[in-house]
Design an enzyme around this catalytic site. Structure first.
Site, PDB file in Angstrom:
ATOM      1  N   ASP A  48      44.162  36.641  38.536  1.00  0.00           N
ATOM      2  CA  ASP A  48      44.054  37.959  37.897  1.00  0.00           C
ATOM      3  C   ASP A  48      45.433  38.467  37.490  1.00  0.00           C
ATOM      4  O   ASP A  48      45.618  39.000  36.394  1.00  0.00           O
ATOM      5  CB  ASP A  48      43.434  38.983  38.857  1.00  0.00           C
ATOM      6  CG  ASP A  48      41.963  38.723  39.109  1.00  0.00           C
ATOM      7  OD1 ASP A  48      41.337  38.005  38.307  1.00  0.00           O
ATOM      8  OD2 ASP A  48      41.447  39.234  40.120  1.00  0.00           O
ATOM      9  N   HIS A  53      34.230  41.412  41.136  1.00  0.00           N
ATOM     10  CA  HIS A  53      34.392  40.453  42.232  1.00  0.00           C
ATOM     11  C   HIS A  53      33.109  40.477  43.042  1.00  0.00           C
ATOM     12  O   HIS A  53      32.902  41.391  43.848  1.00  0.00           O
ATOM     13  CB  HIS A  53      35.574  40.838  43.139  1.00  0.00           C
ATOM     14  CG  HIS A  53      36.908  40.462  42.575  1.00  0.00           C
ATOM     15  ND1 HIS A  53      38.093  40.763  43.211  1.00  0.00           N
ATOM     16  CD2 HIS A  53      37.242  39.785  41.455  1.00  0.00           C
ATOM     17  CE1 HIS A  53      39.105  40.292  42.496  1.00  0.00           C
ATOM     18  NE2 HIS A  53      38.618  39.697  41.413  1.00  0.00           N
ATOM     19  N   HIS A  94      36.784  43.531  35.354  1.00  0.00           N
ATOM     20  CA  HIS A  94      35.975  42.403  35.796  1.00  0.00           C
ATOM     21  C   HIS A  94      35.484  42.664  37.205  1.00  0.00           C
ATOM     22  O   HIS A  94      35.999  43.547  37.912  1.00  0.00           O
ATOM     23  CB  HIS A  94      36.718  41.066  35.653  1.00  0.00           C
ATOM     24  CG  HIS A  94      37.758  40.793  36.689  1.00  0.00           C
ATOM     25  ND1 HIS A  94      39.013  41.365  36.653  1.00  0.00           N
ATOM     26  CD2 HIS A  94      37.747  40.001  37.791  1.00  0.00           C
ATOM     27  CE1 HIS A  94      39.720  40.918  37.682  1.00  0.00           C
ATOM     28  NE2 HIS A  94      38.977  40.088  38.405  1.00  0.00           N
ATOM     29  N   GLU A 145      30.420  36.696  37.739  1.00  0.00           N
ATOM     30  CA  GLU A 145      31.402  37.727  37.420  1.00  0.00           C
ATOM     31  C   GLU A 145      31.136  38.320  36.050  1.00  0.00           C
ATOM     32  O   GLU A 145      30.727  37.629  35.120  1.00  0.00           O
ATOM     33  CB  GLU A 145      32.817  37.144  37.441  1.00  0.00           C
ATOM     34  CG  GLU A 145      33.373  37.013  38.839  1.00  0.00           C
ATOM     35  CD  GLU A 145      34.883  36.813  38.843  1.00  0.00           C
ATOM     36  OE1 GLU A 145      35.563  37.283  37.908  1.00  0.00           O
ATOM     37  OE2 GLU A 145      35.378  36.184  39.784  1.00  0.00           O
TER      38      GLU A 145
HETATM   39 ZN   LIG Z   1      39.479  38.826  39.861  1.00  0.00          ZN
END
Ligand SMILES: [Zn+2]
Length: 166
Positions: free
Chosen positions: A104, A93, A91, A35
């Site tokens: 999150d 995925h 961010h 990530e």
């Molecule tokens: Zn996430």
């Protein structure tokens, strides 16, 4: 309400600079299958040559210490800089799911706009969310983002101008 609405208006997020979006998409792809995570910062629209009040997302502060686990990235709380200019987060995925996880949602309370980017990291493989985790619109703005250097380096012309007045 006068003062408050004025404050809100001046910090309104107008959108994200196109080159900043491209940067986070490329960075997310480069980080795959791990990530990618960062905080979003903005620049006053007026400094970008736009005749508007508000902020444009132009910078990403990449977070060191992000977990290398591809299922869930955990940001160490003590590595988050106390940066009042952070407007939100971004961010990726790697599983491509463009929905915030339960974890999150816990972090979205910081800042007002949160971008999730999903594999395969194409131009439309992202979604913005508000602090409640609801999908929100984030405009992509075609604007030239100056290098930090352009803000802080004086040219000889600037210096001459200074000297003329002192
Ligand atoms: Zn996430």
């Amino acid at each position: 309400m006068g003062l408050l609405s004025g404050l809100f208006r001046s910090s309104e997020i107008l959108g994200i600079a196109e080159e900043t979006l491209e940067f986070v998409l490329e960075s997310s792809e480069a980080t795959h299958p791990n990530e990618y995570m960062g905080f979003l910062r903005g620049t006053e629209a007026s400094r970008l040559g736009l005749d508007r009040d508000g902020l444009v997302i132009t910078d990403v502060l990449v977070i060191p210490g992000t977990s290398q686990n591809s299922v869930s990235a955990t940001v160490k709380t003590n590595s988050i800089p106390n940066d009042t200019k952070a407007l939100g987060s971004v961010h990726s995925h790697p599983n491509g799911v463009l929905r915030p996880s339960q974890a999150d949602l816990g972090t979205f309370t910081r800042g007002s706009v949160h971008v999730i980017i999903g594999a395969p990291y194409g131009r439309h493989d992202w979604q913005a969310f508000d602090s409640d985790g609801k999908p929100t619109t984030l405009h992509v703005i075609d604007v030239e983002v100056p290098d930090e250097d352009d803000f802080f380096h004086f040219t000889q012309e600037d210096i001459d101008e200074e000297l003329k007045w002192n």
